[in-house]
Design an enzyme around this catalytic site. Sequence first.
Site, PDB file in Angstrom:
ATOM      1  N   LYS A 201       0.859  -1.184   0.000  1.00  0.00           N
ATOM      2  CA  LYS A 201       0.000   0.000   0.000  1.00  0.00           C
ATOM      3  C   LYS A 201       0.894   1.233   0.000  1.00  0.00           C
ATOM      4  O   LYS A 201       1.754   1.388   0.873  1.00  0.00           O
ATOM      5  CB  LYS A 201      -0.897  -0.006   1.236  1.00  0.00           C
ATOM      6  CG  LYS A 201      -1.712   1.274   1.372  1.00  0.00           C
ATOM      7  CD  LYS A 201      -2.753   1.172   2.453  1.00  0.00           C
ATOM      8  CE  LYS A 201      -3.482   2.489   2.618  1.00  0.00           C
ATOM      9  NZ  LYS A 201      -4.552   2.390   3.622  1.00  0.00           N
ATOM     10  N   LYS A 255      -2.302  -1.451  -3.753  1.00  0.00           N
ATOM     11  CA  LYS A 255      -3.156  -0.271  -3.642  1.00  0.00           C
ATOM     12  C   LYS A 255      -2.317   0.999  -3.719  1.00  0.00           C
ATOM     13  O   LYS A 255      -1.293   1.052  -3.034  1.00  0.00           O
ATOM     14  CB  LYS A 255      -3.882  -0.348  -2.298  1.00  0.00           C
ATOM     15  CG  LYS A 255      -4.737   0.845  -1.986  1.00  0.00           C
ATOM     16  CD  LYS A 255      -5.330   0.669  -0.622  1.00  0.00           C
ATOM     17  CE  LYS A 255      -6.084   1.937  -0.260  1.00  0.00           C
ATOM     18  NZ  LYS A 255      -6.511   1.946   1.110  1.00  0.00           N
TER      19      LYS A 255
HETATM   20  C1  PBG Z   1      -6.716   3.822   5.665  1.00  0.00           C
HETATM   21  C2  PBG Z   1      -7.327   3.513   4.352  1.00  0.00           C
HETATM   22  C3  PBG Z   1      -7.250   4.363   3.234  1.00  0.00           C
HETATM   23  C4  PBG Z   1      -7.951   3.729   2.223  1.00  0.00           C
HETATM   24  C5  PBG Z   1      -8.448   2.526   2.717  1.00  0.00           C
HETATM   25  N1  PBG Z   1      -8.035   2.404   4.050  1.00  0.00           N
HETATM   26  C6  PBG Z   1      -6.676   5.698   3.026  1.00  0.00           C
HETATM   27  C7  PBG Z   1      -5.493   6.099   3.761  1.00  0.00           C
HETATM   28  O1  PBG Z   1      -4.512   5.352   3.828  1.00  0.00           O
HETATM   29  O2  PBG Z   1      -5.539   7.197   4.289  1.00  0.00           O
HETATM   30  C8  PBG Z   1      -8.099   4.333   0.846  1.00  0.00           C
HETATM   31  C9  PBG Z   1      -9.187   3.838   0.001  1.00  0.00           C
HETATM   32  C10 PBG Z   1      -9.565   4.763  -1.092  1.00  0.00           C
HETATM   33  O3  PBG Z   1      -8.954   5.819  -1.326  1.00  0.00           O
HETATM   34  O4  PBG Z   1     -10.534   4.423  -1.774  1.00  0.00           O
HETATM   35  N2  PBG Z   1      -6.562   2.780   6.548  1.00  0.00           N
END
Ligand code: PBG
Length: 331
Positions: A201, A255
């Site tokens: 991620k 992601k």
């Molecule tokens: C945070 C989390 C995020 C997303 C899913 N879980 C964003 C972040 O890391 O601040 C992003 C999902 C999206 O942008 O659709 N635990």
Amino acid sequence: MTGHYPNTRLRRTRATGWSRALHRETVLTPSDLIWPLFVTSGTDVEEPIATLPGVSRWSVDGIVARAKEAVDLGIPVIALFPNTPRELRSDDGAEAHNPDNLMCQAIKAIKDACGDSIGVLTDVALDPYTSHGQDGLVNDAGYVVNDETVAMLVDQAVNQANAGADIIAPSDMMDGRIGAIRRALEMNGHPNVQIMSYAAKYASAFYGPFRDAVGSGGLLKGDKKAYQMDPANADEALREVAMDIAEGADSVMVKPGLAYLDIIYRVKQRFDVPVFAYQVSGEYAMIEAAQAAGIGDRDALVLEKLIAFKRAGCNGVLTYHAAHVARLLNG
Ligand code: PBG
């Protein structure tokens, strides 16, 4: 090996629709889709999210209706994210451990209504519950501390599994959390609860609308670069994936999605595990913006991007367009 023109004309098999269908190498079906949904408190509540046009937060009754819709559309899994009321957010995100929090209410209600006709994937990270919007516990220096956070995430995961979650999906990027969660699930009577790890991620600029959706955007100071990955790195993603598999992840996620197709491809080539991509909120919003600005056709854009994930090696994709795409595919 390939022949030479004119004996070989690659346009021959492209000339008609039936032939293109016959030679298609990759297919997209509703069973490839995971539908992320945002839960809010109350009854009969729908709150449209301005930065995610077409996506709303739903109260638990509405979430159950969406789950039934997913079953009817052939979507196998929904992913849940809560918008925790402001007064229940705290420095340590303790609301994540409340067996009656919004997530647990939604999980139970879906399982009561739909049973095993749908899988429920739940997010593990503290950001929807903290007053500072970080995914973990923050020390006095402003650093998100790893091992203390992992202990919190383990309790959060067991809490969700106790409520009936089918797939635990840690999105926090702490080191060692997959192994710790796996051990706790085994010890607490949940040997069949899966873990889909957000293994690679990235610290991305594509998450903005999601943070609005869960209400952490306005609270977050700074960034998440001390735990989410540097977009410049690819070898490191393979190490993240290798460690999560070794710790017991059943499947791994990359992601965001489209900007990281090379990572998906390399993960799929290197490891024999199911791989998923999260087409994140900013990616969704950009397609909707293109449609609204008259510079692209939503349906064609979405289908092209989703087939790209399949072509790169994904077993499935989390997308806010899931229901729309399933309707398109079901004709
Ligand atoms: C945070 C989390 C995020 C997303 C899913 N879980 C964003 C972040 O890391 O601040 C992003 C999902 C999206 O942008 O659709 N635990």
